[in-house]
Motif scaffolding. Structure first.
Motif, PDB file in Angstrom:
ATOM      1  N   ARG A   9      -7.150   1.072   2.838  1.00 49.24           N
ATOM      2  CA  ARG A   9      -6.212   2.011   2.215  1.00 49.24           C
ATOM      3  C   ARG A   9      -5.715   1.528   0.862  1.00 49.24           C
ATOM      4  O   ARG A   9      -4.850   2.158   0.264  1.00 49.24           O
ATOM      5  N   TYR A  10      -6.265   0.451   0.364  1.00 44.72           N
ATOM      6  CA  TYR A  10      -5.654  -0.144  -0.826  1.00 44.72           C
ATOM      7  C   TYR A  10      -6.696  -0.618  -1.830  1.00 44.72           C
ATOM      8  O   TYR A  10      -7.600  -1.384  -1.491  1.00 44.72           O
ATOM      9  N   ALA A  44       0.803  -1.216   0.000  1.00 38.01           N
ATOM     10  CA  ALA A  44       0.000   0.000   0.000  1.00 38.01           C
ATOM     11  C   ALA A  44       0.843   1.277   0.000  1.00 38.01           C
ATOM     12  O   ALA A  44       0.313   2.368  -0.191  1.00 38.01           O
ATOM     13  N   ILE A  46      -0.867  -6.226   2.793  1.00 38.75           N
ATOM     14  CA  ILE A  46      -1.134  -4.892   3.338  1.00 38.75           C
ATOM     15  C   ILE A  46      -1.638  -5.019   4.769  1.00 38.75           C
ATOM     16  O   ILE A  46      -2.066  -6.085   5.199  1.00 38.75           O
ATOM     17  N   ARG A 106       3.274   0.057  -4.180  1.00 39.80           N
ATOM     18  CA  ARG A 106       2.296   0.113  -5.269  1.00 39.80           C
ATOM     19  C   ARG A 106       2.978   0.001  -6.627  1.00 39.80           C
ATOM     20  O   ARG A 106       2.495  -0.693  -7.533  1.00 39.80           O
ATOM     21  N   ALA A 152      -6.613  -2.764  -5.041  1.00 43.00           N
ATOM     22  CA  ALA A 152      -5.708  -3.658  -5.766  1.00 43.00           C
ATOM     23  C   ALA A 152      -5.914  -3.556  -7.268  1.00 43.00           C
ATOM     24  O   ALA A 152      -7.050  -3.447  -7.744  1.00 43.00           O
ATOM     25  N   VAL A 184      -5.076 -10.031  -2.515  1.00 46.89           N
ATOM     26  CA  VAL A 184      -4.755  -9.187  -1.366  1.00 46.89           C
ATOM     27  C   VAL A 184      -4.738 -10.039  -0.103  1.00 46.89           C
ATOM     28  O   VAL A 184      -5.658 -10.828   0.148  1.00 46.89           O
ATOM     29  N   SER A 243      -6.915  -2.941   4.597  1.00 47.35           N
ATOM     30  CA  SER A 243      -7.527  -3.086   3.275  1.00 47.35           C
ATOM     31  C   SER A 243      -8.263  -1.818   2.842  1.00 47.35           C
ATOM     32  O   SER A 243      -8.468  -1.597   1.644  1.00 47.35           O
TER      33      SER A 243
END
Length: 207
Positions: A36-37, A9, A31, A14, A39, A45, A34
């Motif tokens: 903040r991300y 993340a 990460i 990234r 995919a 993930v 989750s």
């Protein structure tokens, strides 16, 4: 190749995920949060604490290689997060038969001090970077002593400019100043299938 990217993340993580996918690898993004991300397509993930050995063991199952992009946000403070993650990676890699570990360190760690500019060496290392440098040194040691093929990548100061398209691997006392995150990510992903720098720490820069 099945590849686990830890710290996916983050800014560098990234880029590594995107370039590993583009290179044809099957990527799992590790990460912590989750929320903040988002995919990229076709990226699995895995959410959890990267410093927890049991969690890391689950994440590395069936992975051919691990790329560690973890880095702290307060480099002047004493921390052990990177070395704790490294120890969890090593333990899990041994258990699961992971064939390669690639970790992002930094200019100024180990003998790369000689490749830093005078200003960086005398001003930044003992002040702004004092906490992260000690942590990265311990991280490198944990990985280098694990008995698993590894590459330790020590980038010069990172910036978010577009990729230059070329990377210098510094030798001797050549000085490194800056490198784009995109060029760092390209170099890191290349190490998945190259043996040139295996079991070495390499310092890289654009300029």
């Amino acid at each position: 190749m099945n590849v686990l990217v830890i710290g996916a993340a983050g800014k560098t993580g990234r880029q590594v995920v995107e370039q590993a996918v583009a290179a044809g690898h099957t990527v799992t993004a590790f990460i912590r949060d989750s929320a903040r991300y988002n995919a990229p397509p076709n990226v699995r993930v895995f959410t959890g604490d990267a410093a927890d050995p049991a969690t890391m063991s689950d994440a590395t199952a069936d992975q051919d290689a691990v790329i560690d992009t973890v880095g702290g946000k307060t480099p002047w403070r004493k921390t052990e997060i990177e070395q704790r993650v490294a120890r969890a990676i090593v333990e899990a890699a041994k258990k699961n038969g992971t064939r390669r570990i690639i970790a992002i360190s930094a200019l100024g760690v180990g003998d790369s001090t000689a490749q830093a500019t005078l200003l960086f060496r005398l001003l930044l290392l003992p002040t702004f970077l004092r906490g992260s440098t000690a942590d990265k040194t311990a991280m490198e040691r944990a990985i280098a002593q694990a008995g698993i093929p590894y590459v330790l990548v020590r980038p010069a100061v990172l910036n978010d400019q577009p990729a230059v398209g070329s990377v210098r691997v510094l030798a001797g006392v050549e000085k490194g100043r800056q490198i784009t995150r995109a060029d760092l990510a390209t170099f890191v992903v290349e190490q998945l299938t190259m043996d040139t720098h295996v079991n070495r720490a390499v310092t890289i820069a654009n300029s």
